[in-house]
Design an enzyme around this catalytic site. Structure first.
Site: not given
Ligand code: BG6
Length: 500
Positions: A47, A182, A186, A239, A244, A344
């Site tokens: 936007r 993501h 890795k 999260d 992951h 965290k």
């Molecule tokens: C993200 C989360 O998907 O992955 C974050 O939203 C987290 O909260 C992050 O910190 C961790 O990714 P990496 O690659 O730093 O282990």
């Protein structure tokens, strides 16, 4: 890596954090290492009002701040950047996008309009953008491929994930959809498969006959930073765990794919995720630990409690730590506990898998011989360590715990792509192997749904001081079974926790 066809990459959410912190740097690196096609353009869409020039300036500035850049390469790269301001929720405005894409096709003399749409937007737009694109024929592949990359979270729970899947499938076919996780990008997560399936010495032992239990740890030292608003509605379960960590678990647990391609790989990933033992009420009471960090001083630095973070409710009951004992119900893994934890504000940032093997059937040399253990380090100090017992020099037959290790660093000649570089390149090349398929995503949501219901109003949410390894109840999860978490250091080879 082959260079993909000439194409246009359209980034929705072009003025957002993800774009400037991850996507543009990844594309810059791919460009600088000649991995993008000779003719490509990047079109930022959001936007905010920019034109091509002001958008280039903004990206250039942030690239300079974040990365080591070469002025000439940076200028040349920024030449490929373009911008279109658009209200992404208004279907009529997409005619501007069609127009801009036509202009770019002319400018770059593209024979085919191959287009990758990257949805780096708030999740509320994941259903809207595909329908608007389709309304203008931008899903039609007759004049070049059209692909969608969708960021996590794909859904908020099982029902919304199914609904979102249905919505997107109305306009895009599965082969056009790339759900990004993501962690799958890795290098070391992919290496788990190579380690398992390209060596004969691990796989025969990789089952319930020889493996006692498996630990998976995804710990972070950082707190929620500026993302308190988002995180408070999400928590560690959505999260990190649902996506992951379950993907990492799938890599540890899956069967060998018949070939390394998107279908075979993802068939096996889906199968193992569909075999997760459903969580009962008793499991939620006994095998799940939810925690939230409280203020503390760590290595001389005062760290506030989660509830004092910006954007977090004062009485928040959101978990910043999850520990879970879980099982895979299949022939290979029946009865082997997987202890999985993420949090965290733990002492350090480490992601690793530890495979603990069973004791020898006849302890000839020592009652308490060291256990055989394989530590697969995903980050940092990426590598693998094997621990086993050997004879202590001297008289008698005393057994000593020793190790052999491999560090990725020792392959200095190999340049590792970051997760985003690898995944962007794969999507441009039409390789969906490392992207989550809908059946796997749904299986993950289905597995965690009882936890999501439970955590609405958790009967137990334990505090843990910043800089500690989570609530003591998480230790008890293993102690009850006469086991212990490994407390990993940032250095793979240190056996005791040692962050300084
Ligand atoms: C993200 C989360 O998907 O992955 C974050 O939203 C987290 O909260 C992050 O910190 C961790 O990714 P990496 O690659 O730093 O282990």
């Amino acid at each position: 890596m082959t260079i993909s066809d000439n194409n246009t990459i359209v980034i929705f959410g072009a003025s957002g954090d993800l774009t400037y912190r991850k996507l543009i740097p990844a594309l810059y690196h791919l460009y600088a290492s000649n991995q993008l096609p000779s003719t490509f353009s990047i079109l930022g869409v959001s936007r905010t009002q920019y034109d091509d020039e002001s958008y280039r300036e903004k990206m250039k500035q942030s690239l300079r701040e974040l990365e080591k850049t070469e002025p000439e390469i940076l200028d040349a790269f920024c030449h490929h950047l373009h911008y279109q301001a658009l209200n992404t929720s208004d279907v009529d405005e997409y005619s501007k996008l069609v127009c801009k894409l036509d202009q770019l096709a002319d400018k770059y003399q593209l024979e085919q309009q191959n287009t990758l749409f990257y949805l780096a937007t708030p999740p509320s737009l994941y259903g809207v953008i595909p329908s608007c694109l389709a309304a203008h024929g931008l899903n039609d592949e007759s004049n070049g491929w059209k692909r969608l990359i969708i960021e996590k979270p794909f859904g908020y729970d099982l029902a919304s994930a199914l609904e979102l899947g249905k919505q997107i499938h109305q306009y895009f076919e599965e082969h056009q959809i790339y759900r990004i996780d993501h962690y799958l990008g890795k290098e070391t997560v992919q290496n788990l498969l190579v380690l398992r399936f390209s060596n004969v010495m691990f796989e025969p032992l990789w089952n319930r006959n020889f493996i006692d239990y498996v630990e998976i740890t995804g710990s972070e030292f950082l707190g929620v930073e500026e993302r308190g608003g988002y995180y408070d509605g999400s928590g560690a379960m959505r999260d990190m765990f649902q996506n992951h960590l379950l993907q990492v678990l799938a890599m540890v647990g899956m069967e060998s794919p018949s070939a390394i391609n998107a279908d075979s790989m993802r068939d096996e990933i889906a199968k193992v995720l569909q075999s997760l033992q459903p969580l009962t009420e008793q499991d939620l009471r006994n095998n799940l630990v939810l925690g939230q960090y409280t203020e503390s001083e760590v290595r001389g630095q005062f760290l506030p409690s989660y509830r004092d973070e910006q954007g977090v409710a004062d009485d928040s009951r959101t978990e910043t730590y999850v520990g879970l004992k879980m099982f895979i119900n299949n022939w290979r893994w029946n009865g082997v506990p997987f202890y999985v934890r993420t949090g965290k504000r733990l002492p350090t940032r480490v992601t690793e898998v530890v495979v603990h093997f069973k004791k020898t059937p006849h302890p000839a040399f020592a009652e308490n011989a060291p256990e055989n253990k394989l530590v697969i380090r995903i980050q940092p100090d990426e590598g693998i360590q094997m621990r086993f017992g050997l004879k202590e020099p001297g008289s008698g037959f005393n057994v000593k715990d020793v190790s052999m290790d491999f560090h990725y660093q020792s392959l200095a000649e190999t340049q590792m792509l970051t997760a985003y570089e690898r995944l962007l390149l794969d999507a441009l090349n039409g390789d969906a192997t490392l992207f989550a398929r809908s059946d796997a995503v749904n299986a993950c949501w289905k597995f965690v749904q009882p936890i999501l219901d439970f955590k609405q109003d958790p009967q137990a949410l334990f505090g843990y001081a910043c800089g500690t390894w989570g609530p003591k109840e998480a230790d008890q999860l293993l102690e009850r079974d006469n086991r212990k978490w490994r407390f990993p250091c940032k250095n793979l080879t240190d056996t005791d926790y040692c962050e300084l």
